[in-house]
Motif scaffolding. Structure first.
Motif, mmCIF file in Angstrom:
data_model
loop_
_atom_site.group_PDB
_atom_site.id
_atom_site.type_symbol
_atom_site.label_atom_id
_atom_site.label_comp_id
_atom_site.label_asym_id
_atom_site.label_seq_id
_atom_site.Cartn_x
_atom_site.Cartn_y
_atom_site.Cartn_z
ATOM 1 N N TYR A 36 24.558 -46.146 24.818
ATOM 2 C CA TYR A 36 25.816 -45.959 25.533
ATOM 3 C C TYR A 36 25.623 -44.776 26.476
ATOM 4 C CZ TYR A 36 27.838 -48.828 21.836
ATOM 5 O OH TYR A 36 28.132 -49.853 20.965
ATOM 6 N N ARG A 37 26.504 -44.683 27.456
ATOM 7 C CA ARG A 37 26.447 -43.532 28.341
ATOM 8 C C ARG A 37 27.848 -43.100 28.732
ATOM 9 N NH1 ARG A 37 23.754 -46.394 33.732
ATOM 10 N NH2 ARG A 37 25.577 -47.663 34.321
ATOM 11 N N GLN A 38 27.939 -41.821 29.031
ATOM 12 C CA GLN A 38 29.217 -41.270 29.452
ATOM 13 C C GLN A 38 28.981 -40.350 30.628
ATOM 14 O OE1 GLN A 38 31.484 -39.331 26.354
ATOM 15 N NE2 GLN A 38 33.374 -39.552 27.514
ATOM 16 N N ALA A 39 29.476 -40.788 31.783
ATOM 17 C CA ALA A 39 29.385 -39.981 32.990
ATOM 18 C C ALA A 39 30.516 -38.965 32.997
ATOM 19 C CB ALA A 39 29.452 -40.879 34.213
ATOM 20 N N PRO A 40 30.362 -37.875 33.757
ATOM 21 C CA PRO A 40 31.425 -36.860 33.815
ATOM 22 C C PRO A 40 32.761 -37.459 34.230
ATOM 23 C CG PRO A 40 29.435 -36.040 34.854
ATOM 24 C CD PRO A 40 29.185 -37.492 34.548
ATOM 25 N N GLY A 41 33.774 -37.197 33.441
ATOM 26 C CA GLY A 41 35.097 -37.692 33.765
ATOM 27 C C GLY A 41 35.333 -39.157 33.485
ATOM 28 N N GLU A 42 34.359 -39.814 32.884
ATOM 29 C CA GLU A 42 34.480 -41.244 32.615
ATOM 30 C C GLU A 42 34.479 -41.513 31.109
ATOM 31 O OE1 GLU A 42 34.633 -42.037 36.625
ATOM 32 O OE2 GLU A 42 34.859 -43.497 34.994
ATOM 33 N N ARG A 44 33.086 -43.449 27.751
ATOM 34 C CA ARG A 44 31.772 -43.883 27.297
ATOM 35 C C ARG A 44 31.683 -45.401 27.443
ATOM 36 N NH1 ARG A 44 29.560 -41.506 21.680
ATOM 37 N NH2 ARG A 44 30.282 -39.665 22.837
ATOM 38 N N GLU A 45 30.547 -45.886 27.966
ATOM 39 C CA GLU A 45 30.357 -47.318 28.132
ATOM 40 C C GLU A 45 29.063 -47.764 27.468
ATOM 41 O OE1 GLU A 45 29.935 -48.636 32.192
ATOM 42 O OE2 GLU A 45 28.245 -47.295 32.608
ATOM 43 N N TRP A 46 29.109 -48.975 26.986
ATOM 44 C CA TRP A 46 27.919 -49.595 26.395
ATOM 45 C C TRP A 46 26.940 -49.955 27.508
ATOM 46 C CZ3 TRP A 46 26.620 -54.777 27.411
ATOM 47 C CH2 TRP A 46 25.551 -55.289 26.655
ATOM 48 N N VAL A 47 25.645 -49.775 27.243
ATOM 49 C CA VAL A 47 24.609 -50.052 28.230
ATOM 50 C C VAL A 47 23.706 -51.203 27.795
ATOM 51 C CG1 VAL A 47 22.584 -49.106 29.413
ATOM 52 C CG2 VAL A 47 24.612 -47.668 29.051
ATOM 53 N N ALA A 48 23.235 -51.147 26.562
ATOM 54 C CA ALA A 48 22.300 -52.157 26.081
ATOM 55 C C ALA A 48 22.267 -52.103 24.564
ATOM 56 C CB ALA A 48 20.897 -51.928 26.640
ATOM 57 N N SER A 49 21.842 -53.197 23.945
ATOM 58 C CA SER A 49 21.698 -53.212 22.495
ATOM 59 C C SER A 49 20.570 -54.143 22.094
ATOM 60 C CB SER A 49 23.002 -53.623 21.807
ATOM 61 O OG SER A 49 23.422 -54.887 22.252
ATOM 62 N N ILE A 50 20.068 -53.909 20.882
ATOM 63 C CA ILE A 50 18.975 -54.705 20.357
ATOM 64 C C ILE A 50 19.193 -54.910 18.869
ATOM 65 C CG2 ILE A 50 17.514 -52.650 20.012
ATOM 66 C CD1 ILE A 50 15.099 -54.474 20.767
ATOM 67 N N THR A 51 19.014 -56.137 18.414
ATOM 68 C CA THR A 51 19.161 -56.432 16.992
ATOM 69 C C THR A 51 17.866 -56.095 16.252
ATOM 70 O OG1 THR A 51 18.328 -58.700 17.144
ATOM 71 C CG2 THR A 51 20.673 -58.336 17.617
ATOM 72 N N GLY A 52 17.920 -56.186 14.944
ATOM 73 C CA GLY A 52 16.738 -55.917 14.136
ATOM 74 C C GLY A 52 15.592 -56.872 14.423
ATOM 75 N N SER A 53 15.922 -58.071 14.852
ATOM 76 C CA SER A 53 14.895 -59.065 15.164
ATOM 77 C C SER A 53 14.474 -59.048 16.619
ATOM 78 C CB SER A 53 15.394 -60.469 14.798
ATOM 79 O OG SER A 53 16.576 -60.762 15.502
ATOM 80 N N GLY A 54 15.091 -58.151 17.417
ATOM 81 C CA GLY A 54 14.636 -57.968 18.787
ATOM 82 C C GLY A 54 15.442 -58.663 19.859
ATOM 83 N N ASN A 55 16.564 -59.272 19.513
ATOM 84 C CA ASN A 55 17.415 -59.869 20.543
ATOM 85 C C ASN A 55 18.135 -58.763 21.317
ATOM 86 O OD1 ASN A 55 16.863 -62.606 19.856
ATOM 87 N ND2 ASN A 55 18.186 -62.373 18.076
ATOM 88 N N THR A 56 18.179 -58.926 22.624
ATOM 89 C CA THR A 56 18.699 -57.865 23.477
ATOM 90 C C THR A 56 19.867 -58.332 24.332
ATOM 91 O OG1 THR A 56 17.110 -58.390 25.224
ATOM 92 C CG2 THR A 56 16.451 -56.735 23.611
ATOM 93 N N ASN A 57 20.698 -57.377 24.707
ATOM 94 C CA ASN A 57 21.791 -57.606 25.649
ATOM 95 C C ASN A 57 21.927 -56.376 26.528
ATOM 96 O OD1 ASN A 57 23.333 -60.229 25.166
ATOM 97 N ND2 ASN A 57 23.117 -59.431 23.094
ATOM 98 N N TYR A 58 22.386 -56.607 27.773
ATOM 99 C CA TYR A 58 22.483 -55.525 28.739
ATOM 100 C C TYR A 58 23.792 -55.581 29.510
ATOM 101 C CZ TYR A 58 17.420 -55.204 28.102
ATOM 102 O OH TYR A 58 16.157 -55.060 27.582
#
Length: 121
Positions: A36-42, A44-58
């Motif tokens: 996740y990331r949080q820019a100044p004044g913004e 927090r937003e999700w950026v990417a994730s990965i499961t234990g088996s390696g499936n990804t989302n962006y």
């Protein structure tokens, strides 16, 4: 049991950084890990994730530039960030939905402390 995010820094536009998120302690397994990331004044937003088996989302704006990966033997998740722009400037946090650290012992919703990424010329 904790998560530690590191690898941030100052980089010029178009540059690259690799962030790491390491789980420490007597770890049996780590579930889904997200960056996740949080820019100044913004918010927090999700950026990417990965499961234990390696499936990804962006998040769509980073899909062609960022790559999330994991090394389960090291209990570490990485975020390779390429073609960085000033809009990527933020504090980056990692989160694990579940960490198993005993036979039947878990911590849920574990956050790392954040690492600052600054993209500027």
């Amino acid at each position: 049991v904790q998560l530690q995010a590191y690898g941030g820094g100052l980089v010029q536009p178009g540059g690259s950084l690799r962030l790491s998120c390491a789980a420490s302690g007597s770890i049996f397994s780590v579930g889904v890990v997200g960056w996740y990331r949080q820019a100044p004044g913004e918010l927090r937003e999700w950026v990417a994730s990965i499961t234990g088996s390696g499936n990804t989302n962006y998040l769509d704006p980073v899909k062609e530039r960022f790559t999330i990966s994991r090394d389960n033997a090291k209990n570490t998740v990485y975020l390779q960030m390429n073609s960085l722009t000033p809009e990527d400037t933020a504090v980056y946090y990692c989160n694990a939905d579940r960490i198993q650290y005993g036979y039947d012992t878990y911590r849920y919703d574990v956050w790392g402390q954040g690492t600052l990424v600054t993209v500027s010329s």
